[in-house]
Design an enzyme around this catalytic site. Sequence first.
Site, PDB file in Angstrom:
ATOM      1  N   ALA A  10      41.017  34.106  29.501  1.00  0.00           N
ATOM      2  CA  ALA A  10      40.563  33.227  30.755  1.00  0.00           C
ATOM      3  C   ALA A  10      39.712  31.993  30.256  1.00  0.00           C
ATOM      4  CB  ALA A  10      39.673  34.236  31.326  1.00  0.00           C
ATOM      5  N   ALA A  11      40.344  31.559  29.002  1.00  0.00           N
ATOM      6  CA  ALA A  11      39.721  30.522  28.436  1.00  0.00           C
ATOM      7  C   ALA A  11      40.413  28.936  28.828  1.00  0.00           C
ATOM      8  CB  ALA A  11      39.797  30.577  27.031  1.00  0.00           C
ATOM      9  N   ARG A  16      46.353  21.834  35.685  1.00  0.00           N
ATOM     10  CA  ARG A  16      47.500  21.711  36.948  1.00  0.00           C
ATOM     11  C   ARG A  16      46.671  22.009  38.237  1.00  0.00           C
ATOM     12  NH1 ARG A  16      52.088  25.042  33.946  1.00  0.00           N
ATOM     13  NH2 ARG A  16      50.114  25.815  32.797  1.00  0.00           N
ATOM     14  N   GLY A  81      45.517  27.369  23.120  1.00  0.00           N
ATOM     15  CA  GLY A  81      46.326  28.099  22.919  1.00  0.00           C
ATOM     16  C   GLY A  81      45.989  29.737  23.145  1.00  0.00           C
ATOM     17  N   THR A  82      47.186  30.155  23.946  1.00  0.00           N
ATOM     18  CA  THR A  82      46.970  31.722  24.154  1.00  0.00           C
ATOM     19  C   THR A  82      47.022  32.476  22.984  1.00  0.00           C
ATOM     20  OG1 THR A  82      49.534  31.836  24.415  1.00  0.00           O
ATOM     21  CG2 THR A  82      48.171  31.518  26.475  1.00  0.00           C
ATOM     22  N   ASP A 109      45.706  34.316  35.179  1.00  0.00           N
ATOM     23  CA  ASP A 109      46.132  33.653  36.490  1.00  0.00           C
ATOM     24  C   ASP A 109      47.278  34.143  37.443  1.00  0.00           C
ATOM     25  OD1 ASP A 109      47.893  33.259  34.568  1.00  0.00           O
ATOM     26  OD2 ASP A 109      48.372  30.898  34.860  1.00  0.00           O
ATOM     27  N   ASN A 391      13.166  31.189  68.651  1.00  0.00           N
ATOM     28  CA  ASN A 391      12.376  32.282  67.638  1.00  0.00           C
ATOM     29  C   ASN A 391      11.563  31.410  66.413  1.00  0.00           C
ATOM     30  OD1 ASN A 391      14.766  31.146  66.690  1.00  0.00           O
ATOM     31  ND2 ASN A 391      15.272  32.698  65.680  1.00  0.00           N
ATOM     32  N   TYR A 392      11.899  30.363  66.152  1.00  0.00           N
ATOM     33  CA  TYR A 392      11.300  29.628  65.029  1.00  0.00           C
ATOM     34  C   TYR A 392       9.865  29.034  65.371  1.00  0.00           C
ATOM     35  CZ  TYR A 392      11.813  27.572  60.349  1.00  0.00           C
ATOM     36  OH  TYR A 392      11.324  27.090  59.083  1.00  0.00           O
TER      37      TYR A 392
HETATM   38  C1  UD1 Z   1      52.151  31.387  29.762  1.00  0.00           C
HETATM   39  C2  UD1 Z   1      53.204  31.804  28.646  1.00  0.00           C
HETATM   40  C3  UD1 Z   1      54.556  31.927  29.288  1.00  0.00           C
HETATM   41  C4  UD1 Z   1      54.483  32.677  30.429  1.00  0.00           C
HETATM   42  C5  UD1 Z   1      53.225  32.167  31.526  1.00  0.00           C
HETATM   43  C6  UD1 Z   1      53.426  33.093  32.455  1.00  0.00           C
HETATM   44  C7  UD1 Z   1      52.172  31.083  26.285  1.00  0.00           C
HETATM   45  C8  UD1 Z   1      52.407  30.082  25.207  1.00  0.00           C
HETATM   46  N1  UD1 Z   1      52.872  30.711  27.395  1.00  0.00           N
HETATM   47  O1  UD1 Z   1      52.407  29.949  29.799  1.00  0.00           O
HETATM   48  O2  UD1 Z   1      55.325  32.142  28.277  1.00  0.00           O
HETATM   49  O3  UD1 Z   1      55.853  32.422  30.999  1.00  0.00           O
HETATM   50  O4  UD1 Z   1      52.094  31.898  30.737  1.00  0.00           O
HETATM   51  O5  UD1 Z   1      52.459  32.824  33.656  1.00  0.00           O
HETATM   52  O6  UD1 Z   1      51.557  31.814  26.144  1.00  0.00           O
HETATM   53  N2  UD1 Z   1      44.458  30.612  28.163  1.00  0.00           N
HETATM   54  C9  UD1 Z   1      43.507  30.836  27.067  1.00  0.00           C
HETATM   55  N3  UD1 Z   1      42.978  29.929  26.020  1.00  0.00           N
HETATM   56  C10 UD1 Z   1      44.064  28.882  25.844  1.00  0.00           C
HETATM   57  C11 UD1 Z   1      45.052  28.703  26.877  1.00  0.00           C
HETATM   58  C12 UD1 Z   1      45.063  29.542  27.811  1.00  0.00           C
HETATM   59  O7  UD1 Z   1      42.836  31.965  27.278  1.00  0.00           O
HETATM   60  O8  UD1 Z   1      43.770  28.218  24.979  1.00  0.00           O
HETATM   61  C13 UD1 Z   1      44.563  31.528  29.116  1.00  0.00           C
HETATM   62  C14 UD1 Z   1      44.606  30.974  30.356  1.00  0.00           C
HETATM   63  O9  UD1 Z   1      43.152  30.767  30.974  1.00  0.00           O
HETATM   64  C15 UD1 Z   1      45.577  31.740  31.406  1.00  0.00           C
HETATM   65  C16 UD1 Z   1      46.489  32.207  30.448  1.00  0.00           C
HETATM   66  O10 UD1 Z   1      45.896  32.077  29.029  1.00  0.00           O
HETATM   67  O11 UD1 Z   1      44.869  32.934  32.211  1.00  0.00           O
HETATM   68  C17 UD1 Z   1      47.628  31.520  30.400  1.00  0.00           C
HETATM   69  O12 UD1 Z   1      47.440  30.241  30.207  1.00  0.00           O
HETATM   70  P1  UD1 Z   1      48.570  28.971  30.802  1.00  0.00           P
HETATM   71  O13 UD1 Z   1      47.877  27.737  30.402  1.00  0.00           O
HETATM   72  O14 UD1 Z   1      48.496  29.033  32.497  1.00  0.00           O
HETATM   73  O15 UD1 Z   1      49.903  29.312  30.299  1.00  0.00           O
HETATM   74  P2  UD1 Z   1      51.314  29.011  30.704  1.00  0.00           P
HETATM   75  O16 UD1 Z   1      51.739  27.591  30.812  1.00  0.00           O
HETATM   76  O17 UD1 Z   1      51.412  29.345  32.585  1.00  0.00           O
HETATM   77 MG    MG Z   2      49.915  30.190  33.510  1.00  0.00          MG
END
Ligand code: UD1
Ligand code: MG
Length: 460
Positions: A10-11, A16, A81-82, A109, A391-392
């Site tokens: 959730a970072a 978008r 990044g994730t 999300d 009332n007030y």
């Molecule tokens: C991501 C996936 C994609 C997948 C899609 C599904 C990656 C690289 N891509 O893309 O393959 O099809 O989700 O919905 O993983 N987040 C962090 N830290 C960060 C960036 C993101 O915690 O630095 C969290 C976001 O809060 C979110 C989740 O990771 O809950 C996914 O991030 P988002 O930017 O929505 O990734 P997508 O582009 O949707």
């Molecule tokens: Mg997403």
Amino acid sequence: MTLTAAIVLAAGEGTRMRSSKPKVLHEFAGKTFLNRVMDAVGALDPETLAVVVRYQAQRVAEAARSYDDAVLIVEQDEIPGTGRAVQCAMEQLGEQDPLSGTVLITASDMPLLDTSTLRQLLDYHRDSGDGATVLTTVLDDPTGYGRIIRDADGNVLKIVEQKDGNSSELAVREVNTSVYVFDAAVLEQAIANLNADNAQGEFYLTDALTVARQVSKVGAFAAPDPLSVEGVNDRVQLASLSKAHNLRVCRQWMLDGVTIVDPQTTWIEDEVEIESDAVILPGCFLQGHTTIAHDAVVGPYTTLIDATVESGAHVERSRVQESRIGREANIGPWTYLRPGNEIGTGSKAGAFVEMKKAHIGDGTKVPHLSYVGDADLGENTNIGGGTITANYDGVHKNHTHIGSDVHIGAGNLFVAPVNVGDGVTSGAGSVIRHDVPDDAMVYSENTQHVVDNWKPAWER
Ligand code: UD1
Ligand code: MG
């Protein structure tokens, strides 16, 4: 299957969404994305539930903690990044002892992610003996998602992001949902050497699967219900997923015996309860812990928030919040019931009536243009049009009591605190400042003056 840890990502900012609020705190059917995902994951009873935060970290962490105070908050550093998010989480989770067992990872999300889908994924992972399993789905339009690339034998090779894919990869309709199960040891190795060598310059979690393949088997499990894993990245997706979900909710209520005249304009949140043979007319918003009993009619154009509507009651073109509408009562049109009202059996609150903390006895009617606040009215009493409880006093809220079988004339003003007994009749236009005993008639003077043959200045 015991779950060592669940990591909720959730970072992200959710650029978008173009919002000043982090994406995960946007609402879907009355609850934030974050709450909904924590609900689905929490029901699996992980030993640790970790939530990774960075963008507006305080705010997201607070929301997560207020939902579940046992949650482990992980702060992601400035590397995006994730994949980085999971590295940070694993570092904190393995601080004392290296982690063992099973780890579930999910994006936040995905407002419709549900426990049953996650259980099936975990079972599949256990039965397959794979070291990593990704939850996938097949979409008609996979634009924006990471694509699942398999070899000729159907084994998962890698995940390719939209921005990095070539045309044959982008033609694949099976996508990554951003939900994964890993054996902890496999995950440790898989994320050890991620890099940002890609179109977005981020550490992708999806790259971890390529490494995982070198140390174990990697599998994929397709979510039985594509809606349950749909991600929301912008407000167009938010609207279309909300719509799809709401139509399903309406459909289920109809199958359960509720008449919904127009499901397209009827919005029902998940915790609402409706008995069969209730009728919902177009343009209604049914929210929170609202309950509607059999043979009640709600609408058109009515909002109910945490309201209780008993059998046979009718609420038309009104807004009702935290109030109980008794059996066969009539509310509206254009009535505003603020929190704390108890409306008795067969009672009425009519057009342009506002109430707050009003207890209206059985059979009592407040038909027109009145304000009743901090008041209790007995049974079978009638309140004339345009009556106000004052009332007030500028400092305190004061109480008005009006007994049973009372006839209040039009345009009365009750200056609270004041008590009016049973069986009282009041004259039109009375200003009631003092208590009135049972069975009395009460009126207050307002002298009528007549000026004969008067003409306005411009005519004189
Ligand atoms: C991501 C996936 C994609 C997948 C899609 C599904 C990656 C690289 N891509 O893309 O393959 O099809 O989700 O919905 O993983 N987040 C962090 N830290 C960060 C960036 C993101 O915690 O630095 C969290 C976001 O809060 C979110 C989740 O990771 O809950 C996914 O991030 P988002 O930017 O929505 O990734 P997508 O582009 O949707
Ligand atoms: Mg997403």
